[in-house]
Enzyme design. Structure first.
Site, PDB file in Angstrom:
ATOM      1  N   GLN A   1       9.470  26.593   1.089  1.00 58.51           N
ATOM      2  CA  GLN A   1       9.899  25.310   0.513  1.00 58.51           C
ATOM      3  C   GLN A   1      11.419  25.197   0.535  1.00 58.51           C
ATOM      4  OE1 GLN A   1       8.116  23.817  -3.227  1.00 58.51           O
ATOM      5  NE2 GLN A   1       6.671  25.511  -3.103  1.00 58.51           N
TER       6      GLN A   1
ATOM      7  N   GLU B   1      12.533  22.012   2.567  1.00 60.12           N
ATOM      8  CA  GLU B   1      12.824  20.918   1.627  1.00 60.12           C
ATOM      9  C   GLU B   1      14.305  20.595   1.546  1.00 60.12           C
ATOM     10  OE1 GLU B   1      11.044  21.921  -2.120  1.00 60.12           O
ATOM     11  OE2 GLU B   1       9.044  21.312  -1.436  1.00 60.12           O
TER      12      GLU B   1
ATOM     13  N   HIS C   1       0.837  -1.208   0.000  1.00 57.31           N
ATOM     14  CA  HIS C   1       0.000   0.000   0.000  1.00 57.31           C
ATOM     15  C   HIS C   1       0.873   1.260   0.000  1.00 57.31           C
ATOM     16  CE1 HIS C   1      -3.340  -2.518   1.622  1.00 57.31           C
ATOM     17  NE2 HIS C   1      -4.131  -1.547   1.217  1.00 57.31           N
TER      18      HIS C   1
ATOM     19  N   GLU D   1      12.623  15.263  -4.795  1.00 62.20           N
ATOM     20  CA  GLU D   1      12.151  16.034  -5.958  1.00 62.20           C
ATOM     21  C   GLU D   1      13.086  15.821  -7.146  1.00 62.20           C
ATOM     22  OE1 GLU D   1      11.758  20.107  -4.570  1.00 62.20           O
ATOM     23  OE2 GLU D   1       9.623  19.772  -4.116  1.00 62.20           O
TER      24      GLU D   1
ATOM     25  N   ASN E   1       8.079  -3.645   3.153  1.00 59.67           N
ATOM     26  CA  ASN E   1       6.654  -3.487   3.441  1.00 59.67           C
ATOM     27  C   ASN E   1       6.310  -3.822   4.890  1.00 59.67           C
ATOM     28  OD1 ASN E   1       3.939  -2.965   2.797  1.00 59.67           O
ATOM     29  ND2 ASN E   1       3.559  -5.091   2.243  1.00 59.67           N
TER      30      ASN E   1
ATOM     31  N   ASP F   1       7.305  18.324  -7.732  1.00 59.25           N
ATOM     32  CA  ASP F   1       7.482  19.481  -6.850  1.00 59.25           C
ATOM     33  C   ASP F   1       6.528  19.313  -5.682  1.00 59.25           C
ATOM     34  OD1 ASP F   1       7.889  21.872  -5.567  1.00 59.25           O
ATOM     35  OD2 ASP F   1       6.956  23.111  -7.127  1.00 59.25           O
ATOM     36  N   PHE F   2       7.065  18.868  -4.554  1.00 56.06           N
ATOM     37  CA  PHE F   2       6.228  18.698  -3.375  1.00 56.06           C
ATOM     38  C   PHE F   2       5.998  20.047  -2.693  1.00 56.06           C
ATOM     39  CE2 PHE F   2       8.606  14.727  -4.006  1.00 56.06           C
ATOM     40  CZ  PHE F   2       7.544  13.895  -4.281  1.00 56.06           C
TER      41      PHE F   2
HETATM   42 MN    MN Z   1       8.669  21.651  -3.574  1.00 60.49          MN
END
Ligand code: MN
Length: 331
Positions: free
Chosen positions: A320, A324, A178, A304, A209, A310-311
Site C-alpha cells: 500500500q 498509494e 451513478h 485517504e 457526470n 483506508d483503501f
Molecule cells: Mn490504504
C-alpha cells in the site's frame, strides 16, 4: 438467532476464498451471484432483527460481533478495525476483495453496509449520501442489457432509514450521478437495474457526470475489454461546508475514484504488488470541469487523507505504501 446464521455465513464464505488471490470461482459471475445471494439472505434476516431494536447498531467487523460467533479461522484485527491480512474484504464479497475502506456495518446509521450481488456500498442514512461504492469489473459484467429507465428507493434499507429521493434531485440543477456506473453492469437487465438506486448516486454536475467523470468510466471498461480485471471504489468528497439539494441531500465538492488494474479477465487474478497499476482520480464537481480524467490524477493516499478511508486495506501495508503514494502517469 439470526446473527448466528449471518456469522456462520461469513465464516463459510471466508473458508472458500483464497487470499490474496481470489479463489478461482470467486470472481466468476454465476458463482459470485449465487454465493452472494445466500450470504444476503443471512443479512436480510439479520436486518429484520436490527429493525426490531434499531437502537443498538452492530459493527459487523468488530471482533465482538459476528466473526466471533463461530470458532472460525483465527483472525487478526488491525488498528483500523478491519480484519487483516486474512481478507475480510474477500470474505464479504468479490467486490471488496482488496479490503473494506472503513468499519461500515449493517445497522450503523452513518455507515450502513449494503452487500449486493452487483456491488458493495456504505450509505450514510443520516446525511443521505453514499460514502463509498466498491465493485469488481471484468468482461463477465459487460453485455447488452437495456439501460434501466428510472431510479428507485434502495429496498435493502429499512423505510425508517434516511435515503435520497427523486424529488431531491428534481429541478436541483444536479444530475443523479451513478457511482457504480450503469454501463459497468450490462450483463443482465436485473444487474443493470441494481445500479439505479438512490444509495448509488450523488448530485453531480452535468460537466462532470457527462464529461470528465464519464471519460474515467470509459477507461475502466476499456481496460476490462483488454482482458484486465479492475477493482473500483468511488465516492463523494465534501468540503468544510456543504451545499444541499432537496430535503437536505449534500452536494459533493468532488468525486473520487480508485481503479486497481490486474491481469486476468475473470476468476483467478494475481495479488496486488508494488508494480500493479493503480489509478486515483479526484474530479471537481463543478460546472466548468472539462477534459480527460488524466488531468485529475492524484495519489490514493491523498484521497485517504481527504476521506478518512483506508483503501486496499487487505493489501500488505508495505505494498500500500508504494502504490498509494504513486500518481499514475501512464498515457
Ligand atoms: Mn490504504
Amino acid at each position: 438467532m439470526e446473527a448466528v446464521d449471518a456469522g456462520a455465513a461469513v465464516v463459510a464464505d471466508a473458508g472458500r476464498v483464497t487470499f490474496p488471490a481470489l479463489a478461482d470461482d470467486a470472481g466468476r459471475k454465476s458463482d459470485a451471484g449465487s454465493s452472494t445471494i445466500a450470504f444476503d439472505a443471512g443479512w436480510l434476516d439479520f436486518d429484520a432483527g436490527m429493525e426490531a431494536d434499531a437502537g443498538t447498531p452492530v459493527s459487523a467487523f468488530d471482533a465482538g460481533g459476528r466473526l466471533d460467533v463461530d470458532a472460525g479461522p483465527p483472525v487478526s484485527v488491525s488498528d483500523a478495525g478491519l480484519v487483516s491480512p486474512t481478507g475480510a474484504g474477500a470474505a464479504l464479497s468479490a467486490h471488496t476483495a482488496l479490503g473494506l475502506p472503513d468499519t461500515s456495518a449493517v445497522g450503523a446509521l452513518d455507515r450502513w453496509l449494503l452487500v449486493k450481488p452487483q456491488f458493495v456500498l456504505s450509505y450514510d442514512t443520516l446525511r443521505k449520501t453514499p460514502r463509498w461504492v466498491s465493485w469488481r469489473l471484468d468482461t463477465s459484467w459487460l453485455g447488452t442489457a437495456t439501460r434501466a429507465s428510472s431510479f428507485r428507493r434502495d429496498a435493502q434499507l429499512p423505510t425508517t432509514a434516511g435515503q435520497a429521493r427523486d424529488e431531491d434531485f428534481r429541478n436541483s440543477g444536479f444530475e443523479r450521478g451513478h457511482l457504480c456506473p450503469s454501463a459497468d453492469r450490462t450483463n443482465t437487465d436485473p444487474d443493470n437495474d441494481a445500479t439505479f438506486v438512490f444509495t448509488n448516486v450523488v448530485p453531480q454536475t452535468r460537466a462532470s457526470n457527462g464529461g470528465t467523470w464519464a471519460t474515467l468510466e470509459d477507461e475502466a471498461r476499456a481496460q476490462a475489454r483488454l482482458g484486465k480485471t479492475v477493482f473500483l471504489v468511488a465516492g463523494p468528497v465534501f468540503g468544510v461546508t456543504s451545499q444541499f439539494i432537496g430535503a437536505g441531500v449534500p452536494v459533493p465538492t468532488a468525486t473520487f475514484k480508485i481503479a486497481v488494474i490486474v491481469d486476468g479477465p475473470v476468476g483467478l487474478v494475481p495479488p496486488v504488488t508494488t508494480s500493479t497499476r493503480v489509478i486515483a482520480v479526484l474530479v471537481p464537481n463543478t460546472t466548468s470541469v472539462s477534459g480527460s480524467w488524466r488531468s485529475f490524477r492524484v495519489s490514493v493516499r491523498s484521497i485517504e487523507q481527504a476521506t478518512g478511508f483506508d483503501f486496499l486495506a487487505d493489501v500488505p501495508r508495505a505494498v500500500q505504501d508504494v502504490v498509494e503514494t504513486r500518481v499514475d502517469a501512464e498515457p
